[in-house]
Write an enzyme that holds these catalytic residues in place. Structure first.
Site, PDB file in Angstrom:
ATOM      1  N   HIS A  54       0.855  -1.184   0.000  1.00 21.23           N
ATOM      2  CA  HIS A  54       0.000   0.000   0.000  1.00 21.23           C
ATOM      3  C   HIS A  54       0.893   1.237   0.000  1.00 21.23           C
ATOM      4  O   HIS A  54       2.016   1.213   0.523  1.00 21.23           O
ATOM      5  CB  HIS A  54      -0.887   0.017   1.241  1.00 21.23           C
ATOM      6  CG  HIS A  54      -1.943  -1.043   1.234  1.00 21.23           C
ATOM      7  ND1 HIS A  54      -2.994  -1.033   2.122  1.00 21.23           N
ATOM      8  CD2 HIS A  54      -2.115  -2.148   0.464  1.00 21.23           C
ATOM      9  CE1 HIS A  54      -3.778  -2.072   1.893  1.00 21.23           C
ATOM     10  NE2 HIS A  54      -3.254  -2.771   0.889  1.00 21.23           N
ATOM     11  N   GLU A  56       0.904   3.888   1.734  1.00 17.80           N
ATOM     12  CA  GLU A  56       1.349   4.318   3.056  1.00 17.80           C
ATOM     13  C   GLU A  56       2.559   3.517   3.525  1.00 17.80           C
ATOM     14  O   GLU A  56       3.556   4.077   3.995  1.00 17.80           O
ATOM     15  CB  GLU A  56       0.235   4.137   4.101  1.00 17.80           C
ATOM     16  CG  GLU A  56      -1.035   4.901   3.802  1.00 17.80           C
ATOM     17  CD  GLU A  56      -2.078   4.050   3.089  1.00 17.80           C
ATOM     18  OE1 GLU A  56      -1.754   3.448   2.036  1.00 17.80           O
ATOM     19  OE2 GLU A  56      -3.217   3.990   3.565  1.00 17.80           O
ATOM     20  N   CYS A  84      -6.283   1.726   5.807  1.00 16.39           N
ATOM     21  CA  CYS A  84      -6.900   0.471   6.249  1.00 16.39           C
ATOM     22  C   CYS A  84      -6.324   0.104   7.628  1.00 16.39           C
ATOM     23  O   CYS A  84      -5.358   0.726   8.092  1.00 16.39           O
ATOM     24  CB  CYS A  84      -6.610  -0.638   5.232  1.00 16.39           C
ATOM     25  SG  CYS A  84      -4.877  -1.177   5.208  1.00 16.39           S
ATOM     26  N   CYS A  87      -2.490  -0.478   7.571  1.00  9.49           N
ATOM     27  CA  CYS A  87      -1.699   0.746   7.453  1.00  9.49           C
ATOM     28  C   CYS A  87      -1.803   1.608   8.704  1.00  9.49           C
ATOM     29  O   CYS A  87      -0.818   2.215   9.132  1.00  9.49           O
ATOM     30  CB  CYS A  87      -2.113   1.516   6.212  1.00  9.49           C
ATOM     31  SG  CYS A  87      -1.652   0.678   4.671  1.00  9.49           S
TER      32      CYS A  87
END
Length: 150
Positions: A54, A56, A84, A87
């Site tokens: 992801h 992040e 999410c 993260c």
């Protein structure tokens, strides 16, 4: 004279680039205490065959590598979508000072929705959180991406 790009402009550019590569359009930028960019990324889960790639996590890992430190307590993370739970937990573990995000994610979010990681009693560090920054623009990018896929 062009105006300077805001951190969310940079994150949105990363999200658009991710979409062009067939990735879910989420972009992130990590800033140091002075506002200088430490790392930029868009999602890379498909390209890397890695569900944890992801945006992040990519910027957090890159900045930690550059600083040779597992913690980034003076940094601000700007991301186009509410992180999410995975993260959000990483943001806590990296000790990020401030999280700024665009679109809210009622289905998969882990900050203001779902698991609410920072509100959990097991959370050791909760950043300052600012949600809804350019929410309409960030949400439209995601909505358009998924509409084209259907």
């Amino acid at each position: 004279m062009t105006s300077p790009q805001t951190p969310m402009d940079l994150a949105l550019a990363q999200a658009r680039a991710a979409a062009a590569r067939g990735e879910v359009p989420v972009g992130a930028v990590l800033l140091d205490e002075s506002g200088a960019v430490l790392a930029l990324a868009g999602n890379q889960a498909e390209a890397d065959h890695d569900a944890s790639a992801h945006a992040e996590l990519l910027v957090l890992r890159e900045a930690a590598r550059l600083r040779a430190s597992p913690r980034l307590p003076d940094c601000t993370l700007v991301v186009t979508l509410e992180p999410c739970p995975m993260c959000a937990a990483a943001i806590s573990a990296f000790r990020i000072k401030r999280l700024v995000f665009g679109a809210y994610d009622p289905k998969g979010g882990g900050v203001d929705h779902g698991a609410r990681i920072f509100a959990a009693s097991s959370c050791h560090h909760a950043p300052e959180v600012v949600g809804g920054v350019r929410e309409t623009e960030c949400a439209a990018l995601l909505r358009d991406f998924f509409r084209e896929r259907r």
